[in-house]
Scaffold this motif. Structure first.
Motif, PDB file in Angstrom:
ATOM      1  N   PHE A  96      47.442  32.156  42.757  1.00 26.70           N
ATOM      2  CA  PHE A  96      47.403  33.314  43.642  1.00 26.70           C
ATOM      3  C   PHE A  96      46.052  34.021  43.563  1.00 26.70           C
ATOM      4  O   PHE A  96      45.479  34.411  44.584  1.00 26.70           O
ATOM      5  CB  PHE A  96      48.535  34.280  43.277  1.00 26.70           C
ATOM      6  N   GLY A  97      45.526  34.164  42.368  1.00 23.57           N
ATOM      7  CA  GLY A  97      44.219  34.799  42.197  1.00 23.57           C
ATOM      8  C   GLY A  97      43.102  34.008  42.836  1.00 23.57           C
ATOM      9  O   GLY A  97      42.186  34.572  43.446  1.00 23.57           O
ATOM     10  N   SER A  98      43.164  32.687  42.732  1.00 25.78           N
ATOM     11  CA  SER A  98      42.111  31.865  43.334  1.00 25.78           C
ATOM     12  C   SER A  98      42.196  31.906  44.858  1.00 25.78           C
ATOM     13  O   SER A  98      41.167  31.896  45.535  1.00 25.78           O
ATOM     14  CB  SER A  98      42.189  30.427  42.825  1.00 25.78           C
ATOM     15  N   ILE A  99      43.415  31.985  45.408  1.00 26.94           N
ATOM     16  CA  ILE A  99      43.557  32.106  46.859  1.00 26.94           C
ATOM     17  C   ILE A  99      42.971  33.423  47.348  1.00 26.94           C
ATOM     18  O   ILE A  99      42.264  33.467  48.360  1.00 26.94           O
ATOM     19  CB  ILE A  99      45.043  31.964  47.269  1.00 26.94           C
ATOM     20  N   ILE A 100      43.235  34.490  46.624  1.00 27.29           N
ATOM     21  CA  ILE A 100      42.682  35.792  46.993  1.00 27.29           C
ATOM     22  C   ILE A 100      41.162  35.779  46.894  1.00 27.29           C
ATOM     23  O   ILE A 100      40.454  36.270  47.779  1.00 27.29           O
ATOM     24  CB  ILE A 100      43.282  36.911  46.117  1.00 27.29           C
ATOM     25  N   LEU A 101      40.632  35.181  45.846  1.00 27.20           N
ATOM     26  CA  LEU A 101      39.185  35.116  45.668  1.00 27.20           C
ATOM     27  C   LEU A 101      38.532  34.310  46.781  1.00 27.20           C
ATOM     28  O   LEU A 101      37.506  34.726  47.335  1.00 27.20           O
ATOM     29  CB  LEU A 101      38.860  34.507  44.301  1.00 27.20           C
ATOM     30  N   LEU A 102      39.107  33.173  47.134  1.00 27.21           N
ATOM     31  CA  LEU A 102      38.549  32.360  48.219  1.00 27.21           C
ATOM     32  C   LEU A 102      38.641  33.086  49.559  1.00 27.21           C
ATOM     33  O   LEU A 102      37.725  32.971  50.383  1.00 27.21           O
ATOM     34  CB  LEU A 102      39.274  31.016  48.294  1.00 27.21           C
ATOM     35  N   SER A 103      39.698  33.838  49.769  1.00 28.24           N
ATOM     36  CA  SER A 103      39.830  34.602  51.011  1.00 28.24           C
ATOM     37  C   SER A 103      38.749  35.673  51.098  1.00 28.24           C
ATOM     38  O   SER A 103      38.155  35.881  52.154  1.00 28.24           O
ATOM     39  CB  SER A 103      41.206  35.255  51.086  1.00 28.24           C
ATOM     40  N   ILE A 104      38.497  36.350  50.003  1.00 28.67           N
ATOM     41  CA  ILE A 104      37.461  37.387  49.992  1.00 28.67           C
ATOM     42  C   ILE A 104      36.086  36.770  50.210  1.00 28.67           C
ATOM     43  O   ILE A 104      35.267  37.306  50.966  1.00 28.67           O
ATOM     44  CB  ILE A 104      37.518  38.191  48.677  1.00 28.67           C
ATOM     45  N   LEU A 105      35.824  35.631  49.592  1.00 28.14           N
ATOM     46  CA  LEU A 105      34.539  34.969  49.786  1.00 28.14           C
ATOM     47  C   LEU A 105      34.360  34.504  51.230  1.00 28.14           C
ATOM     48  O   LEU A 105      33.278  34.662  51.806  1.00 28.14           O
ATOM     49  CB  LEU A 105      34.411  33.774  48.832  1.00 28.14           C
TER      50      LEU A 105
ATOM     51  N   MET B 267      50.203  30.640  19.680  1.00 23.23           N
ATOM     52  CA  MET B 267      50.344  31.599  20.759  1.00 23.23           C
ATOM     53  C   MET B 267      51.183  30.955  21.867  1.00 23.23           C
ATOM     54  O   MET B 267      50.899  29.851  22.281  1.00 23.23           O
ATOM     55  CB  MET B 267      48.964  31.980  21.268  1.00 23.23           C
ATOM     56  N   GLU B 268      52.181  31.657  22.342  1.00 22.26           N
ATOM     57  CA  GLU B 268      53.064  31.126  23.371  1.00 22.26           C
ATOM     58  C   GLU B 268      52.419  31.235  24.744  1.00 22.26           C
ATOM     59  O   GLU B 268      51.712  32.197  25.028  1.00 22.26           O
ATOM     60  CB  GLU B 268      54.382  31.896  23.373  1.00 22.26           C
ATOM     61  N   LYS B 269      52.683  30.220  25.551  1.00 26.14           N
ATOM     62  CA  LYS B 269      52.178  30.245  26.918  1.00 26.14           C
ATOM     63  C   LYS B 269      53.104  31.130  27.751  1.00 26.14           C
ATOM     64  O   LYS B 269      54.310  30.954  27.731  1.00 26.14           O
ATOM     65  CB  LYS B 269      52.144  28.831  27.480  1.00 26.14           C
ATOM     66  N   GLN B 270      52.520  32.078  28.440  1.00 28.69           N
ATOM     67  CA  GLN B 270      53.322  33.014  29.209  1.00 28.69           C
ATOM     68  C   GLN B 270      53.831  32.349  30.482  1.00 28.69           C
ATOM     69  O   GLN B 270      53.166  31.520  31.088  1.00 28.69           O
ATOM     70  CB  GLN B 270      52.482  34.230  29.593  1.00 28.69           C
ATOM     71  N   LYS B 271      55.041  32.744  30.879  1.00 24.70           N
ATOM     72  CA  LYS B 271      55.570  32.271  32.145  1.00 24.70           C
ATOM     73  C   LYS B 271      54.804  32.938  33.276  1.00 24.70           C
ATOM     74  O   LYS B 271      54.453  34.105  33.194  1.00 24.70           O
ATOM     75  CB  LYS B 271      57.059  32.622  32.276  1.00 24.70           C
ATOM     76  N   GLY B 272      54.556  32.185  34.330  1.00 26.50           N
ATOM     77  CA  GLY B 272      53.872  32.748  35.484  1.00 26.50           C
ATOM     78  C   GLY B 272      52.374  32.697  35.402  1.00 26.50           C
ATOM     79  O   GLY B 272      51.699  33.263  36.251  1.00 26.50           O
ATOM     80  N   MET B 273      51.829  32.037  34.389  1.00 29.07           N
ATOM     81  CA  MET B 273      50.374  31.973  34.282  1.00 29.07           C
ATOM     82  C   MET B 273      49.786  31.078  35.373  1.00 29.07           C
ATOM     83  O   MET B 273      48.781  31.438  35.985  1.00 29.07           O
ATOM     84  CB  MET B 273      49.989  31.446  32.901  1.00 29.07           C
ATOM     85  N   ILE B 274      50.410  29.933  35.628  1.00 27.25           N
ATOM     86  CA  ILE B 274      49.912  29.016  36.651  1.00 27.25           C
ATOM     87  C   ILE B 274      50.010  29.644  38.048  1.00 27.25           C
ATOM     88  O   ILE B 274      49.022  29.626  38.787  1.00 27.25           O
ATOM     89  CB  ILE B 274      50.683  27.668  36.597  1.00 27.25           C
ATOM     90  N   PRO B 275      51.156  30.218  38.446  1.00 28.58           N
ATOM     91  CA  PRO B 275      51.189  30.878  39.764  1.00 28.58           C
ATOM     92  C   PRO B 275      50.200  32.031  39.878  1.00 28.58           C
ATOM     93  O   PRO B 275      49.636  32.263  40.943  1.00 28.58           O
ATOM     94  CB  PRO B 275      52.624  31.389  39.884  1.00 28.58           C
ATOM     95  N   SER B 276      49.976  32.712  38.787  1.00 24.27           N
ATOM     96  CA  SER B 276      49.021  33.807  38.795  1.00 24.27           C
ATOM     97  C   SER B 276      47.606  33.291  39.037  1.00 24.27           C
ATOM     98  O   SER B 276      46.837  33.883  39.805  1.00 24.27           O
ATOM     99  CB  SER B 276      49.084  34.557  37.469  1.00 24.27           C
ATOM    100  N   ILE B 277      47.251  32.191  38.399  1.00 23.52           N
ATOM    101  CA  ILE B 277      45.923  31.596  38.597  1.00 23.52           C
ATOM    102  C   ILE B 277      45.779  31.105  40.036  1.00 23.52           C
ATOM    103  O   ILE B 277      44.740  31.316  40.678  1.00 23.52           O
ATOM    104  CB  ILE B 277      45.697  30.453  37.596  1.00 23.52           C
TER     105      ILE B 277
END
Length: 53
Positions: A13-22, A1-11
């Motif tokens: 960005f998602g963690s920043i949003i989650l921490l902001s909400i918390l 399975m190929e690693k998708q481009k943008g997976m690391i920035p997506s993770i």
């Protein structure tokens, strides 16, 4: 399975949003006690007198 481009920035960005909400929910539910603690720190029983020179 190929690693998708943008997976690391997506993770990241998602963690920043989650921490902001918390953090936001923490300050919404504990904000009053936090403000009381800050207010109590500035209003100790020790009186401050200003002496003129």
């Amino acid at each position: 399975m190929e690693k998708q481009k943008g997976m690391i920035p997506s993770i990241i960005f998602g963690s920043i949003i989650l921490l902001s909400i918390l953090a936001l929910t923490f300050f919404i539910f504990n904000g009053e006690s936090l403000l009381e603690g800050i207010g109590d720190g500035f209003t100790d029983d020790v009186s401050i007198t200003v002496q003129d020179k």
